[in-house]
Design an enzyme around this catalytic site. Structure first.
Site, PDB file in Angstrom:
ATOM      1  CG  LEU A 277      34.249  35.074  28.422  1.00 21.63           C
ATOM      2  CD1 LEU A 277      35.171  35.665  27.506  1.00 21.63           C
ATOM      3  CD2 LEU A 277      34.136  33.777  28.514  1.00 21.63           C
ATOM      4  CG  ASP A 278      35.861  33.621  35.445  1.00 21.07           C
ATOM      5  OD1 ASP A 278      34.570  33.984  35.891  1.00 21.07           O
ATOM      6  OD2 ASP A 278      36.382  32.558  35.621  1.00 21.07           O
ATOM      7  CG  LEU A 279      38.975  40.581  36.288  1.00 24.50           C
ATOM      8  CD1 LEU A 279      38.534  41.738  35.546  1.00 24.50           C
ATOM      9  CD2 LEU A 279      39.275  40.789  37.806  1.00 24.50           C
TER      10      LEU A 279
ATOM     11  CB  THR B  68      38.662  34.084  31.224  1.00 25.85           C
ATOM     12  OG1 THR B  68      38.671  33.252  32.353  1.00 25.85           O
ATOM     13  CG2 THR B  68      38.521  33.264  29.987  1.00 25.85           C
TER      14      THR B  68
ATOM     15  NE  ARG C  76      40.056  31.179  37.504  1.00 26.38           N
ATOM     16  CZ  ARG C  76      40.004  32.732  37.811  1.00 26.38           C
ATOM     17  NH1 ARG C  76      38.898  33.417  37.428  1.00 26.38           N
ATOM     18  NH2 ARG C  76      40.855  33.119  38.766  1.00 26.38           N
TER      19      ARG C  76
END
EC number: 5.4.99.-
Length: 220
Positions: free
Chosen positions: A65-67, A69, A166
């Site tokens: 997961l993105d930082l 998220t 996003r």
């Protein structure tokens, strides 16, 4: 992440939120602001994977997961489990959805965004739509509620590109609130974090073959 004003200060309480663990897998709830895997340099070492591996040396990451998220991640605890779960992600045999709060009122109750994506090299870590060189990317969405000029949506990524949800929401004209990269100035100021959460993940247990579903409460 290489934004000029970015300082990595990951949350430490709770240190780990474990939703499930057995001999083969561990399922966790990652907070916003914590890397999935270590970044470059000692100051970027702290991450969900690093924290798990301190006590579980054999743990490996099968997806990220993105930082910014938050939400559900599964890690494998042995190589056979890693191969099995990685194959499920590669073959799109997992089911997952995210919850997001986006700017403005989304007109359609449901729909999809089918736009190819590529890294925006001069503006890394941003990504962008590129119809000539981008990789095929597909996101389906469903409106959950319209809230005071904004919209709560369920997002179903069919592909798994970096920053896909996003950029697709921005391309739709409804960037995710709190997004430091893609939201409008008003949207960035409207929340202290990116309002994107990996809410539910379903996959097959690598050893037993049991169908598993894990869900995490949306924190915004």
């Amino acid at each position: 992440m290489s934004l000029p004003d970015f300082v990595y200060d990951p949350p430490t309480e709770p240190w780990l939120t474990v939703l499930y663990e057995d001999a083969d897998i561990i399922v966790l709830d990652k907070p916003s602001g914590l890397l999935s895997v270590p970044g470059r340099g000692r100051e970027m070492r702290d991450s969900l994977a690093w924290r798990v591996q301190k006590d579980r040396r054999t743990a490996t990451v099968v997806h990220r997961l993105d930082l910014d998220t938050s939400g559900i991640m599964v890690m494998a605890l042995n190589m056979e489990a890693h191969r099995h779960i990685s194959r499920q992600f590669e073959n799109r045999e997992t089911d997952k959805f995210y919850t997001a709060l986006v700017e403005g009122n989304v007109a359609s109750d449901e729909g999809e965004v089918n736009l190819p994506l590529i890294v925006d090299w001069p503006n890394r870590p941003k990504h962008m739509v590129d119809h000539e060189n981008g990789k095929p990317s597909l996101t389906r969405y469903k409106v959950l509620a319209r809230e005071g000029g904004n919209t709560r949506v369920a997002l179903y990524p069919v592909t798994g590109r970096s920053h896909q949800l996003r950029v697709h929401m921005q391309a739709l004209g409804h960037p995710i609130i709190g997004d430091p990269l893609y939201a409008t100035p008003a949207g960035r100021a409207a929340a202290p974090r990116l309002c994107l959460h990996a809410t539910e993940l379903s996959f097959t247990h690598p050893a037993t073959g049991e169908a598993l579903t894990f869900r995490s409460d949306v924190p915004f």
